[in-house]
Every structure is written in C-alpha cells, then in structure tokens.
Design a protein around this motif. Structure first.
Motif, PDB file in Angstrom:
ATOM      1  N   ASN A   1      30.279  50.351  28.012  1.00 16.61           N
ATOM      2  CA  ASN A   1      30.023  48.987  27.507  1.00 16.61           C
ATOM      3  C   ASN A   1      30.901  48.742  26.362  1.00 16.61           C
ATOM      4  OD1 ASN A   1      28.234  48.583  29.568  1.00 16.61           O
ATOM      5  ND2 ASN A   1      26.508  49.550  28.320  1.00 16.61           N
ATOM      6  N   LYS A   2      32.006  49.121  26.404  1.00 10.96           N
ATOM      7  CA  LYS A   2      32.910  48.581  25.292  1.00 10.96           C
ATOM      8  C   LYS A   2      33.132  47.105  25.237  1.00 10.96           C
ATOM      9  CE  LYS A   2      33.262  52.513  22.983  1.00 10.96           C
ATOM     10  NZ  LYS A   2      32.863  52.540  21.710  1.00 10.96           N
TER      11      LYS A   2
ATOM     12  N   MET B   1      38.592  42.007  37.046  1.00 11.80           N
ATOM     13  CA  MET B   1      37.826  40.906  36.139  1.00 11.80           C
ATOM     14  C   MET B   1      36.795  40.207  37.282  1.00 11.80           C
ATOM     15  SD  MET B   1      38.768  41.619  33.450  1.00 11.80           S
ATOM     16  CE  MET B   1      39.961  42.592  32.306  1.00 11.80           C
ATOM     17  N   THR B   2      35.680  40.142  36.882  1.00  9.39           N
ATOM     18  CA  THR B   2      34.864  39.424  37.801  1.00  9.39           C
ATOM     19  C   THR B   2      34.515  38.040  36.976  1.00  9.39           C
ATOM     20  OG1 THR B   2      32.879  40.150  36.697  1.00  9.39           O
ATOM     21  CG2 THR B   2      33.450  41.134  38.631  1.00  9.39           C
ATOM     22  N   ALA B   3      34.936  37.817  35.896  1.00  6.52           N
ATOM     23  CA  ALA B   3      34.485  36.600  34.972  1.00  6.52           C
ATOM     24  C   ALA B   3      35.709  35.540  35.293  1.00  6.52           C
ATOM     25  CB  ALA B   3      34.583  36.858  33.700  1.00  6.52           C
TER      26      ALA B   3
ATOM     27  N   THR C   1      36.927  33.680  25.119  1.00  5.06           N
ATOM     28  CA  THR C   1      35.825  34.548  24.949  1.00  5.06           C
ATOM     29  C   THR C   1      34.986  34.245  25.839  1.00  5.06           C
ATOM     30  OG1 THR C   1      34.682  33.576  23.283  1.00  5.06           O
ATOM     31  CG2 THR C   1      36.656  35.085  22.451  1.00  5.06           C
ATOM     32  N   TYR C   2      34.328  35.227  26.179  1.00  5.97           N
ATOM     33  CA  TYR C   2      33.098  35.178  27.066  1.00  5.97           C
ATOM     34  C   TYR C   2      32.164  36.597  26.928  1.00  5.97           C
ATOM     35  CZ  TYR C   2      35.568  38.376  30.317  1.00  5.97           C
ATOM     36  OH  TYR C   2      36.191  39.413  31.042  1.00  5.97           O
ATOM     37  N   GLU C   3      30.946  36.423  27.366  1.00  2.00           N
ATOM     38  CA  GLU C   3      29.943  37.555  27.463  1.00  2.00           C
ATOM     39  C   GLU C   3      29.563  37.776  28.637  1.00  2.00           C
ATOM     40  OE1 GLU C   3      26.697  36.873  24.598  1.00  2.00           O
ATOM     41  OE2 GLU C   3      28.064  36.384  22.992  1.00  2.00           O
ATOM     42  N   GLU C   4      29.427  39.126  29.001  1.00  2.00           N
ATOM     43  CA  GLU C   4      29.079  39.936  30.315  1.00  2.00           C
ATOM     44  C   GLU C   4      28.198  40.888  30.146  1.00  2.00           C
ATOM     45  OE1 GLU C   4      31.684  40.115  34.145  1.00  2.00           O
ATOM     46  OE2 GLU C   4      32.247  41.685  32.544  1.00  2.00           O
ATOM     47  N   ASN C   5      26.952  40.629  30.589  1.00  2.00           N
ATOM     48  CA  ASN C   5      25.933  41.454  30.416  1.00  2.00           C
ATOM     49  C   ASN C   5      25.650  41.840  29.013  1.00  2.00           C
ATOM     50  OD1 ASN C   5      25.491  41.945  32.954  1.00  2.00           O
ATOM     51  ND2 ASN C   5      27.091  43.516  33.176  1.00  2.00           N
TER      52      ASN C   5
ATOM     53  N   ASN D   1      28.340  44.429  19.355  1.00  2.00           N
ATOM     54  CA  ASN D   1      27.582  44.221  20.450  1.00  2.00           C
ATOM     55  C   ASN D   1      26.366  43.365  20.230  1.00  2.00           C
ATOM     56  OD1 ASN D   1      29.508  45.639  22.088  1.00  2.00           O
ATOM     57  ND2 ASN D   1      28.348  47.483  21.999  1.00  2.00           N
ATOM     58  N   LYS D   2      26.433  42.978  19.120  1.00  2.00           N
ATOM     59  CA  LYS D   2      24.959  41.996  18.704  1.00  2.00           C
ATOM     60  C   LYS D   2      25.215  40.919  19.585  1.00  2.00           C
ATOM     61  CE  LYS D   2      24.934  39.774  14.860  1.00  2.00           C
ATOM     62  NZ  LYS D   2      25.142  39.246  13.549  1.00  2.00           N
ATOM     63  N   ARG D   3      24.203  40.511  20.243  1.00  2.00           N
ATOM     64  CA  ARG D   3      24.205  39.466  21.126  1.00  2.00           C
ATOM     65  C   ARG D   3      24.430  37.909  20.053  1.00  2.00           C
ATOM     66  NH1 ARG D   3      25.051  39.205  26.071  1.00  2.00           N
ATOM     67  NH2 ARG D   3      23.988  37.464  26.482  1.00  2.00           N
ATOM     68  N   ARG D   4      25.016  37.153  20.731  1.00  2.00           N
ATOM     69  CA  ARG D   4      25.029  35.829  19.793  1.00  2.00           C
ATOM     70  C   ARG D   4      23.452  35.104  19.384  1.00  2.00           C
ATOM     71  NH1 ARG D   4      28.142  30.568  22.198  1.00  2.00           N
ATOM     72  NH2 ARG D   4      29.696  32.227  22.974  1.00  2.00           N
ATOM     73  N   ASN D   5      23.438  34.843  18.335  1.00  2.28           N
ATOM     74  CA  ASN D   5      22.158  34.136  17.914  1.00  2.28           C
ATOM     75  C   ASN D   5      22.460  32.560  17.792  1.00  2.28           C
ATOM     76  OD1 ASN D   5      20.516  36.418  17.309  1.00  2.28           O
ATOM     77  ND2 ASN D   5      21.531  36.857  15.531  1.00  2.28           N
ATOM     78  N   ARG D   6      21.353  31.984  17.963  1.00  2.00           N
ATOM     79  CA  ARG D   6      21.681  30.389  18.014  1.00  2.00           C
ATOM     80  C   ARG D   6      21.641  30.066  16.606  1.00  2.00           C
ATOM     81  NH1 ARG D   6      16.563  27.956  20.183  1.00  2.00           N
ATOM     82  NH2 ARG D   6      17.722  26.082  19.568  1.00  2.00           N
TER      83      ARG D   6
END
Length: 673
Positions: free
Chosen positions: A356-357, A376-378, A447-451, A494-499
């Motif tokens: 999960n890097k 790549m799937t994205a 950029t993008y986020e995946e899982n 790896n912190k998820r994006r906050n609003r």
C-alpha cells in the motif's frame, strides 16, 4: 482674413435688407418705417452669417497655486522607546497651527512606518520603519508640484533601502526633524542569529550569533543560551573599541520532538540604557524522522538529477536512486517514484501494491506504455510512438495542496506521449497540456486516490528545463523545488484527505507576517468558495481568547494573525454551518526590532541633506523660517486659456429670435402682413 469675411457678411446682409424692402430694383412708394424694418433685417441676416464664420474668442484666467507641504510623521514604536512621542506631537501641533503655514502652503499629512498612509490617528504602533519610502514615494506622487517634505522621525530605519542614498528631485525640499537623544551610550546587542528551522531528533544543529558592542572601554560579558530555566550553553565574550563585534558559533542537540524554544542573551552592562536588544528568542522544530524517498530508474537522465535536487532541498527528506536490478525493499521508504517504467518494473509495482505504498509515476525516454496500462486501473494512455512538445497550464482550482505562490508562465516545452489519456477515476489535475497556442483539457500532471493510497502521474520527459527556467526567472530554484516538495509531502503520508486542511508553521517571530491558510472542500471534495471560517486562539498562559475570520484568497482561505502578543497558543478553526473543525498549536516568539535602538540616529539624514539641513526636536520655528524663505516654495501664478465659439453663445441665438420677433410685430402693426 477674418475682417474680410466680416465685411463681406455685412455687405451681403445690407444688400438683402435693401432688396427685400424695395430700396433696390423697386418703384414702390417708400414707407417712413421702411428704414427701421431694413435695419432689423440687416441685423438678423448679419448675425446669422457671423455664426457661419464660426468665430472663436479666447479667455485667459489666472490662479495662484500654493506650494505643497507634505508633513510625514514617524508612527513606529521606537519613538515611544526613545521617549520622544510627546515632543513630536507638540512640534506637529505647532507646525499645523502656525498662521504662516496655513496662509502660504497647501498642507497634506501622512503617517509612515513600514508603509505610508494618510494621517488618521497617531499611535506610535508601527513594527517597522522604512524612511526611504517616506522620502521617495511623495516625490513620485506629486512630481509636478513644488513641495516641501518635512519628516518628523528618530532616524532609525529597520527595513528598505538606506535612506541616506535616496534621491531628491529639483521640485522638492526635504526638512528632517530628529526626535530622541542622539547621544551614544555603551550598548551590547545581538544583531543577528542564524539557525535552521528544522532539526532531527537527537541530532546536533548549528547556531550562529552575531554580537556587537558600542563603547570605548574594554569589557567582558557573559553569553548564554537557555531553554526555559535550563542553560544549554554559556561562555565569556570580550569586546573593546578596536574589537567591537564577535561571532559565536556552536552546536546544540535536539532532544525532544516538537518546537524547542530557546533564548540567546548577553549580560547587560551597568551603564547600559537599552537591554531589550541584549536578547534574541529563536526556535527549532524537532522532527523524529526523515521522509525516505526512492527513485527507481533503469536509465540515466537529467530529469532524475533535477528531481533528486528538488526533493533533497528540504532537509527532512532523504533520497535514494536505485535500479530494478538492485531489488530494493520498498518497505524501507515512505514513497516510491517510478521513472520511465517498463517490464523490468513489474516486481516493484507488485510490491508497492502489496505494501500500500504511495507512488509517483513519471514517463521517460524508455517508458513501455503497454506495460504501464497493464499495471494501472485508474487511467490508460493511448499507445503511440510519436511525441508532442507541450507547455504547462497550471490549474488554479487544484485543491490537493496550495498553488498560490507558484508561477509557470512561458516555461520551455517538454515531451509527452502523443496518445490521449483516458481516466477511469476522478483525478485532481495539477497541470494541463498546452500544444502551441491551443490549451487542452488533457492532463500533464495529476493526482488521484485509490483505496488507502495516493498516487501522482507526470507524463513528461525533459522537465529538468523547468528547474533551470525557475533559476533564470527568480535567481533560485525555489519555484520548482517547492512545487515538487508539495507533491512529495502529499505522497509521503497515507492520511486521507480531509475536507478542511490547514497550512501553518509551528512557530513565528513577532515581527513576521503570521498567516494561516485553509483549504475547505465540499462533500464532493471540490473547493468550496462560499464557506465562513473562523479561528479561535487561546493564549496558554493568560487564557486570553482571540477570534478572527478567514478571508477568501484565490483557491484558499487565509487569516492574518500579525500583531498578536508573543507566547504559546492553541487554536481551533471551525466552518460555520458545517460540522468541520481542525485544531493545532503555534508559538509566537518575541522580537521587536523597534526596541533595538538606544538613541536617535541623525547621521543618515546628514548624508542626505547636509549637516546644516538637519533639525532637532524643539526647532520647528527654525524649520518654518526656512520654509518661508526658500525660493522654491513660493506661490506660483498659473494661467489657463479657454476658447469659446459664437455658435455656443445662447444669448446670440436669443438675440436673433428677438430681432425676428420684433420685425414681425412691427410689420404686423404697420399692416404689412
């Protein structure tokens, strides 16, 4: 020539009048009133013909213009520090209320500290002084007027160019008035302190301190660095008239994670008048580890060197370059950069997915796009052997990190794959492609986020030219390096994006601008520009509460906390009408540059206007005498000429109507109609 046309108009008008009333080519019996009718008709026709000549008349008026008196008052806190505020106010009042000044000058009043503004209230609260601007800017603003510039100041400048080398134009006369004691007293001072902002836990960090002494006797004083009640370093320093400065170099050890506040100080002399400049507060943010970044590449290319230098420009990051044959363990790194990937990268991509890097894929000269599409799937890239040369278009609506200070206009082109990019997920595009003059919506950097992972993709080769262009434009690499640094910072966690995301430093100096930036996103993670954000700060020692609103500034929200008292604060940022908040802490280190002075400074003004041109508090009457006797500052009589055409005279039109009406009335009365 005009006289000829007027005479001709008179002849024509006379002929018309004589002909119409039977004096020419007529055998009718004369009526005794005919001469009056003919006269009226002559005047009417003559006036109308004169209008066709479009005669113009000039009118000259004279206006007396008084010379300008620009009165500039030093509003910095050093005036109070030198106990000269009351004297300055008294001289100011004497000046503006003097009858000769009111009679002979047009007075305009200004305050100055770091900026110049019209006088509203004199509080002596400015945190910096720029006397150079106080001299130069009024001359530019009133460049066409004769003027006197009176500057009421202590002569101590803390920012801007040296005012002793300011220029004075031919239409200006400068009269400086110095406030405060100009006597030189023995004084010890810490003039400058250099230290890195960051240090790693249990590492040594260097500190460089510049100290000076003004005095005639040889003295010895003690220099200390303390943290709270703990002394970290101390030594004896010797000064003399021939050796008035010393540089202290030492290394300190960072022993605790977080902001470490320290204080450098010199023991005051017995006769020292100002001891506030004997101390200097500073801080170091201690972090417990570096961000370890791996660049994986099987080719040699200038892009890799540019990328490594940009990442390593921040001491918090450690960069390694390896190839796939080295079989690096990706678990040893916070993130991985794949440069010009091909089939040999299969194992590394699989390991990155298993661990999960976060990754950053950059295409290069040997990229295998079929292999890349299989991994790549994205997104996918249309396979084509051709390449395009494109230039960057920065997406100002990018929300992942702040782009406010970045600029990439007219950057050289880079090579990108010719095929189009198809996105299978919602990307956040940082840079779009511009092909020639055509701006496209095709992503160049996104950029993008995946899982639970974050990823960046940069579809370009040759971006080393952008780092070089950054240096050509700004004389440093900061523009490019900070953009790369922001991308690394985003991918290293790896912190998820906050609003609601906050961007701030853990400590500030009191004389700095204290700015906190906030990113507020809606539920679709798009920037929300209608938010109402407020920050509540609590001073940890006094428990004083301060509430300030954020303002919208481009694609972020900002709040300026400048002016807060020194100390440690905890704060909370809340979004009104939304259940969002973020908390944090910061420190404001005490440093008032205006308190570093022990006396007024008149040497700069003497260089600027000469020894005889400098005045001191209480000498306002002498200044007024010089103002009144200066030949440059005499009233000027200015003439202005205006031109008017007869066509514009409404009275002339009324006169024509009066003549026609009178003629009609008399003819009617005489029975000729």
């Amino acid at each position: 020539m005009t006289i000829f046309w007027i005479i001709l108009a008179a002849i024509v008008a006379a002929l018309v009048a004589l002909f119409q009333y039977g004096y020419i080519f007529s055998n009718k019996k004369n009526n005794k009133r005919k001469p009056w009718f003919a006269l009226l008709r002559f005047l009417t026709v003559f006036t109308i013909l004169i209008l066709f000549l479009d005669l113009k008349f000039d009118k000259t008026t004279y206006q007396t213009i008084k010379p300008l008196l620009l009165l500039e008052l030093d509003n910095s806190s050093s005036i109070v520090q030198l106990k000269a505020d009351e004297e300055l106010k008294a001289d100011y009042n004497s000046l503006i209320n003097h009858p000769s000044i009111k009679e002979n000058f047009e007075v305009q009043e200004f305050l100055f500290s770091d900026v110049i503004k019209p006088l509203d209230s004199l509080k002596f609260a400015g945190v910096e002084t720029n006397i150079f601007n106080a001299i130069e800017q009024p001359q530019k603003l009133f460049k066409d007027r004769n003027k006197a510039i009176i500057i009421l100041t202590d002569g101590n400048q803390t920012s801007g160019n040296s005012y002793s080398y300011a220029s004075i134009d031919a239409k200006s006369a400068v009269f400086p008035v110095i406030y405060g004691d100009t006597t030189n007293y023995p004084d010890l001072k810490i003039t400058q302190l250099n230290v890195n902002r960051y240090s790693y836990l249990n590492n040594e960090f260097p500190v460089e301190i510049f100290t000076t002494y003004s005095g005639s006797d040889a003295i010895t004083t003690q220099f200390k660095i303390t943290s709270g009640n703990m002394t970290l370093h101390q030594e004896q320093i010797r000064f003399s008239k021939d050796n008035p400065s010393q540089i202290v170099n030492l290394n300190l050890t960072s022993k605790k994670v977080g902001t470490q506040s320290l204080k450098a100080s010199l023991t005051p002399l017995t006769l020292e008048k100002n001891i506030s400049n004997n101390n200097r507060n500073f801080a170091v943010e201690v972090i417990d580890q570096q961000t370890k970044v791996l660049i994986l590449s099987n080719v040699l290319h200038p892009d890799i060197a540019a990328l490594k230098k940009a990442i390593a420009s921040n001491q918090q990051r450690d960069v390694s370059i390896q190839n796939t044959d080295d079989n690096p363990d990706l678990n040893d790194y916070n993130m991985v950069i794949f440069y010009s990937p091909d089939n040999a990268f299969a194992k590394a991509y699989n390991q990155a997915k298993q661990l999960n890097k976060n990754t950053w894929t950059i295409t290069g000269p040997s990229t295998d796009y079929e292999f890349l599409n299989s991994q790549m799937t994205a997104y996918s890239i249309e396979v084509d052997e051709e390449v395009d040369e494109v230039q960057p278009i920065l997406n100002t609506s990018y929300t992942t990190f702040n782009l406010e200070d970045y600029s990439y206009d007219d950057y050289p082109p880079v090579q990108v794959p010719f095929g189009a990019v198809k996105m299978n997920t919602a990307p956040d595009v940082l840079i779009y492609k511009s092909i020639g003059d055509v701006e496209t919506q095709q992503p160049l950097w996104f950029t993008y986020e995946e899982n639970e992972t974050r990823h960046a993709v940069f579809l370009a080769e040759g971006f080393w030219r952008w780092r070089a262009q950054s240096y050509l434009d700004e004389k440093d690499f900061k523009n490019w390096d900070e953009l790369v640094g922001s991308q690394i910072q985003y991918l290293a966690s790896n912190k998820r994006r906050n609003r609601l995301e906050l961007d701030y430093k853990t400590f500030y100096y009191q004389n700095q601008k204290i700015i906190i930036n906030a990113q507020y996103l809606d539920k679709n993670y798009e920037f929300e520009d209608n938010g109402i954000l407020n920050i509540t700060l609590i001073h940890k020692k006094s428990n004083n509460r301060t509430v300030r609103p954020f303002i919208l500034d481009g694609n972020s929200y900002t709040v300026d906390l400048s002016g807060l008292e020194a100390g440690d604060y905890k704060f909370t940022v809340k979004v009104e009408n939304d259940q969002l908040s973020q908390s944090g802490a910061l420190s404001i280190l005490e440093f008032d540059v205006e308190k570093q002075f022990i006396s007024a400074h008149d040497q700069g003004m003497k260089k600027l206007v000469g020894i005889d041109g400098v005045y001191y508090q209480g000498q306002i009457e002498d200044v007024i005498t010089q103002l009144l006797n200066n030949p440059l500052l005499k009233p000027v009589e200015r003439s202005s000429t205006s031109y008017a055409s007869l066509v514009d005279w409404q009275y002339l039109l009324g006169f024509i109507l009066l003549l026609l009406g009178l003629e009609w009335f008399l003819r009617k009365y005489s029975g000729l109609i």
